[in-house]
Design a protein around this motif. Structure first.
Motif, PDB file in Angstrom:
ATOM      1  N   ALA A   6       0.160  -0.922   0.106  1.00 37.74           N
ATOM      2  CA  ALA A   6      -0.300  -0.124   0.077  1.00 37.74           C
ATOM      3  C   ALA A   6       0.573   1.030   0.402  1.00 37.74           C
ATOM      4  O   ALA A   6       1.807   1.781   0.553  1.00 37.74           O
ATOM      5  CB  ALA A   6      -0.634   0.127   1.214  1.00 37.74           C
ATOM      6  N   LYS A   7       0.844   2.202  -0.800  1.00 36.80           N
ATOM      7  CA  LYS A   7       1.183   2.936  -1.298  1.00 36.80           C
ATOM      8  C   LYS A   7       0.785   4.407  -1.062  1.00 36.80           C
ATOM      9  O   LYS A   7      -0.330   4.902  -1.816  1.00 36.80           O
ATOM     10  CB  LYS A   7       2.109   3.412  -2.409  1.00 36.80           C
ATOM     11  N   PHE A   8       1.495   5.467   0.159  1.00 39.16           N
ATOM     12  CA  PHE A   8       0.615   6.671   0.521  1.00 39.16           C
ATOM     13  C   PHE A   8       0.999   7.718  -0.562  1.00 39.16           C
ATOM     14  O   PHE A   8       2.695   8.356  -0.287  1.00 39.16           O
ATOM     15  CB  PHE A   8       0.600   6.952   1.919  1.00 39.16           C
ATOM     16  N   GLY A   9       0.366   8.350  -1.096  1.00 34.51           N
ATOM     17  CA  GLY A   9       1.536   9.884  -1.849  1.00 34.51           C
ATOM     18  C   GLY A   9       0.941  11.002  -1.041  1.00 34.51           C
ATOM     19  O   GLY A   9       0.704  10.730   0.093  1.00 34.51           O
ATOM     20  N   GLY A  10       1.927  11.933  -1.493  1.00 39.47           N
ATOM     21  CA  GLY A  10       2.101  12.682  -0.533  1.00 39.47           C
ATOM     22  C   GLY A  10       0.634  13.725   0.045  1.00 39.47           C
ATOM     23  O   GLY A  10       0.794  13.908   1.323  1.00 39.47           O
ATOM     24  N   VAL A  38       3.968  -1.178   3.494  1.00 46.15           N
ATOM     25  CA  VAL A  38       3.561   0.077   2.861  1.00 46.15           C
ATOM     26  C   VAL A  38       5.090   1.602   2.320  1.00 46.15           C
ATOM     27  O   VAL A  38       5.478   1.004   2.974  1.00 46.15           O
ATOM     28  CB  VAL A  38       3.388   0.955   4.437  1.00 46.15           C
ATOM     29  N   VAL A  39       4.562   1.712   1.605  1.00 50.51           N
ATOM     30  CA  VAL A  39       5.191   2.606   0.509  1.00 50.51           C
ATOM     31  C   VAL A  39       5.013   4.332   1.045  1.00 50.51           C
ATOM     32  O   VAL A  39       3.838   4.323   0.715  1.00 50.51           O
ATOM     33  CB  VAL A  39       6.242   2.268  -0.560  1.00 50.51           C
ATOM     34  N   VAL A  40       6.223   5.195   1.261  1.00 49.75           N
ATOM     35  CA  VAL A  40       5.726   5.705   1.658  1.00 49.75           C
ATOM     36  C   VAL A  40       5.827   7.478   1.083  1.00 49.75           C
ATOM     37  O   VAL A  40       7.022   7.813   0.585  1.00 49.75           O
ATOM     38  CB  VAL A  40       5.288   6.736   3.515  1.00 49.75           C
ATOM     39  N   SER A  41       5.084   8.889   0.318  1.00 48.84           N
ATOM     40  CA  SER A  41       5.937   9.570  -0.076  1.00 48.84           C
ATOM     41  C   SER A  41       6.559  10.424   1.057  1.00 48.84           C
ATOM     42  O   SER A  41       5.962  10.429   2.166  1.00 48.84           O
ATOM     43  CB  SER A  41       4.721  10.407  -0.788  1.00 48.84           C
ATOM     44  N   THR A 147      17.948   9.092  -5.940  1.00 49.12           N
ATOM     45  CA  THR A 147      16.880   9.044  -6.175  1.00 49.12           C
ATOM     46  C   THR A 147      16.190   8.772  -7.210  1.00 49.12           C
ATOM     47  O   THR A 147      16.548   8.880  -8.163  1.00 49.12           O
ATOM     48  CB  THR A 147      15.992  10.435  -5.447  1.00 49.12           C
ATOM     49  N   LEU A 148      14.831   8.436  -7.311  1.00 49.95           N
ATOM     50  CA  LEU A 148      14.286   8.108  -8.448  1.00 49.95           C
ATOM     51  C   LEU A 148      13.601   9.047  -9.382  1.00 49.95           C
ATOM     52  O   LEU A 148      13.269   8.757 -10.440  1.00 49.95           O
ATOM     53  CB  LEU A 148      13.309   6.786  -8.392  1.00 49.95           C
ATOM     54  N   GLY A 149      13.673  10.186  -9.203  1.00 50.00           N
ATOM     55  CA  GLY A 149      13.117  10.972 -10.271  1.00 50.00           C
ATOM     56  C   GLY A 149      11.727  11.955  -9.482  1.00 50.00           C
ATOM     57  O   GLY A 149      11.025  11.163  -8.807  1.00 50.00           O
ATOM     58  N   ARG A 150      11.138  13.008 -10.241  1.00 54.35           N
ATOM     59  CA  ARG A 150       9.993  13.468  -9.263  1.00 54.35           C
ATOM     60  C   ARG A 150       8.032  11.902  -9.558  1.00 54.35           C
ATOM     61  O   ARG A 150       8.514  11.661 -10.445  1.00 54.35           O
ATOM     62  CB  ARG A 150       9.346  14.368  -9.785  1.00 54.35           C
ATOM     63  N   GLY A 151       7.424  11.398  -8.332  1.00 60.03           N
ATOM     64  CA  GLY A 151       6.889  10.983  -8.404  1.00 60.03           C
ATOM     65  C   GLY A 151       7.023   9.667  -8.227  1.00 60.03           C
ATOM     66  O   GLY A 151       7.145   8.277  -8.326  1.00 60.03           O
ATOM     67  N   GLY A 152       8.510   9.435  -7.868  1.00 58.25           N
ATOM     68  CA  GLY A 152       9.527   7.707  -8.005  1.00 58.25           C
ATOM     69  C   GLY A 152       8.742   7.042  -6.643  1.00 58.25           C
ATOM     70  O   GLY A 152       9.031   5.537  -7.373  1.00 58.25           O
ATOM     71  N   VAL A 210      -1.596  10.606 -13.159  1.00 57.68           N
ATOM     72  CA  VAL A 210      -2.055   9.963 -11.583  1.00 57.68           C
ATOM     73  C   VAL A 210      -0.864   8.987 -11.926  1.00 57.68           C
ATOM     74  O   VAL A 210      -0.107   9.044 -10.252  1.00 57.68           O
ATOM     75  CB  VAL A 210      -2.909   8.549 -11.585  1.00 57.68           C
ATOM     76  N   LEU A 211       0.203   8.340 -12.175  1.00 60.90           N
ATOM     77  CA  LEU A 211       0.837   7.452 -12.056  1.00 60.90           C
ATOM     78  C   LEU A 211       2.020   7.853 -12.283  1.00 60.90           C
ATOM     79  O   LEU A 211       2.396   8.261 -13.822  1.00 60.90           O
ATOM     80  CB  LEU A 211       0.974   6.202 -12.235  1.00 60.90           C
ATOM     81  N   GLN A 212       3.012   7.346 -11.926  1.00 58.36           N
ATOM     82  CA  GLN A 212       4.480   8.064 -12.806  1.00 58.36           C
ATOM     83  C   GLN A 212       4.977   6.978 -13.502  1.00 58.36           C
ATOM     84  O   GLN A 212       4.450   5.522 -13.472  1.00 58.36           O
ATOM     85  CB  GLN A 212       5.732   7.508 -11.764  1.00 58.36           C
ATOM     86  N   THR A 213       5.468   7.377 -14.853  1.00 58.00           N
ATOM     87  CA  THR A 213       5.225   6.580 -16.338  1.00 58.00           C
ATOM     88  C   THR A 213       6.236   5.631 -15.481  1.00 58.00           C
ATOM     89  O   THR A 213       5.595   4.227 -16.022  1.00 58.00           O
ATOM     90  CB  THR A 213       5.629   7.691 -17.403  1.00 58.00           C
TER      91      THR A 213
END
Ligand code: ASP
Ligand code: MG
Length: 410
Positions: A6-10, A38-41, A147-152, A210-213
């Motif tokens: 489960a990932k939660f964005g900013g 869990v993965v968090v921004s 880091t993986l780039g914006r929205g990473g 919506v999602l990082q490409t």
């Protein structure tokens, strides 16, 4: 029992209250007997602030130090989330990228994940612990943070889901799914229950952000079902309230057209009077590629006098000045008129059903003609037709096309 990422964005972790709310959702999944990673921004705005600090200190900052600064937003959220879970009686532990480790190449600022050592985290999950991973970050073979780039963080989440063999990757965000088009433009836009990876890729790279490409590319390659859902609503991921991005084969009712996407970040370059000789295109596009300028739609006209021809193509808006500059230095173009125009938009019709149906393009062209909208450039792929039009007609075109393909709420 399933294993879910489960990932939660900013915006879903924008303040402590929202982190608590997200923790409630994870607790509800755990209560249903699921294993959760869990993965968090970073909290909304934090990454921007950190980038701003870097710019303030030095606009030409070192990329390694940039990464060591901007990766920190996620560290804060992962610790807070672990605490919030512990408060709910759940065994939880935060993880920074290097602790897993999430191994990346050394392209600082937009690194790619090359491998994940999952054993330790998997072992802990099996012991009933919830792992809370800081998204967006990894470590290079030289032990530098990257880091993986914006929205990473989206990509972190999908990569983790793939490594863990998770059943699903839930991406909690501030919208409740993927829509047939931008609901700010078309009120009747409909939320899709399912969309194929291929379509989502087109929608993502076409500006439906919506999602990082890269996360969609990875999900497709690794076959990870991804659900986009809202963290503001009651339902949790396992209720499947959002849009599931999945394999084409898993979508029973395939629509011919599933969405209308648009991208405002487009600029058109027209070269009038390009010498009509073998090798000229290579000499024009070579230097652009060397300057890392991405060229998208390209049209070359037939030459009128067999000596010269006209060439039109698009680049992203931010690259326009550099592209013009590069072309001006091009020896082959010394007698060519070079025009740049950034008042254009790319509008696209996307759908896997296009593979087996004819007439989709015709509907698009007819619809735009009825609205008196001039098409400047056309490009197609198997599941997409894109046109470049004047940006002032964006809303009109998107609405008319959404109507023409009957995409509104049923
Ligand atoms: N915090 C990072 C960013 O704003 C990564 C992410 O949120 O996905 O780009
Ligand atoms: Mg995001």
């Amino acid at each position: 029992m399933a294993l879910i990422v489960a990932k939660f964005g900013g915006t879903s972790v924008a303040d402590v209250k929202r982190i608590e709310r997200a923790a409630d959702k994870i607790a509800a999944e755990v209560a249903r007997g699921h294993q959760v990673a869990v993965v968090v921004s970073a909290m909304a705005g934090v990454t921007n602030q950190l980038i701003e600090y870097c710019r303030e200190v030095s606009p030409m900052h070192d990329a390694r130090e940039y990464d060591s600064v901007v990766s920190n937003g996620e560290n804060i959220t992962s610790g807070l989330m672990a605490m919030a879970l512990q408060k709910r009686g759940i065994m939880a532990r935060s993880w920074q990228g290097w602790q897993v480790p999430i191994k990346c190449n050394d392209v600082h600022g937009k690194a790619r994940i090359v491998g994940i050592n999952i054993e330790e985290m998997k072992k802990r999950l099996d012991e009933g612990e919830v792992g809370v991973l800081a998204g967006f970050q990894g470590v290079t073979s030289r032990n530098r943070i990257t880091t993986l780039g914006r929205g990473g963080s989206d990509t972190t989440a999908v990569a983790l889901a793939a490594a863990l063999g998770a059943e699903r990757c839930d991406i909690y965000t501030d919208v409740d799914g993927v829509y047939t088009t931008d609901p700010r433009i078309v009120k009747k836009a409909r939320k899709l229950d399912k969309i194929s990876y291929e379509e989502m890729l087109e929608m993502a790279s076409l500006g439906a952000k919506v999602l990082q490409t890269r996360s969609v590319e990875m999900a497709m390659k690794q076959d990870v079902p991804v659900q986009v859902l809202s963290s503001m609503e009651e339902a949790i991921g396992s209720d499947l309230p959002g849009t599931l991005v999945t394999r084409e084969e898993d979508i029973v009712e395939q629509e011919i057209v599933n969405g209308i996407a648009y991208s405002k970040d487009e600029a058109k370059i027209t070269l009038i009077g390009v010498p009509d000789l073998p090798g000229v295109a290579a000499k024009i596009f070579g230097p652009l590629a060397d300057a890392a300028i991405n060229v998208d739609m390209i049209v070359q006209n037939i030459s009128k006098n067999e000596k010269s021809t006209d060439l039109t193509f698009t680049v992203s808006q931010s690259d326009l000045p550099r592209a013009i500059d590069t072309l001006n230095k091009c020896e082959e173009l010394k007698d060519t008129e070079i025009r740049g125009d950034d008042t254009v938009v790319k509008v696209s019709v996307v759908g896997i059903g296009m593979r087996s149906h004819v007439g989709v393009a015709q509907t698009m062209f007819k619809t735009l003609a009825e609205k008196n909208i001039n098409i400047q450039v056309i490009a197609t792929s198997e599941i997409k037709i894109s046109v470049l039009i004047a940006s002032e007609y964006t809303e009109l075109a998107v609405r008319a096309l959404h109507d023409a393909y009957g995409l509104e709420k049923k």
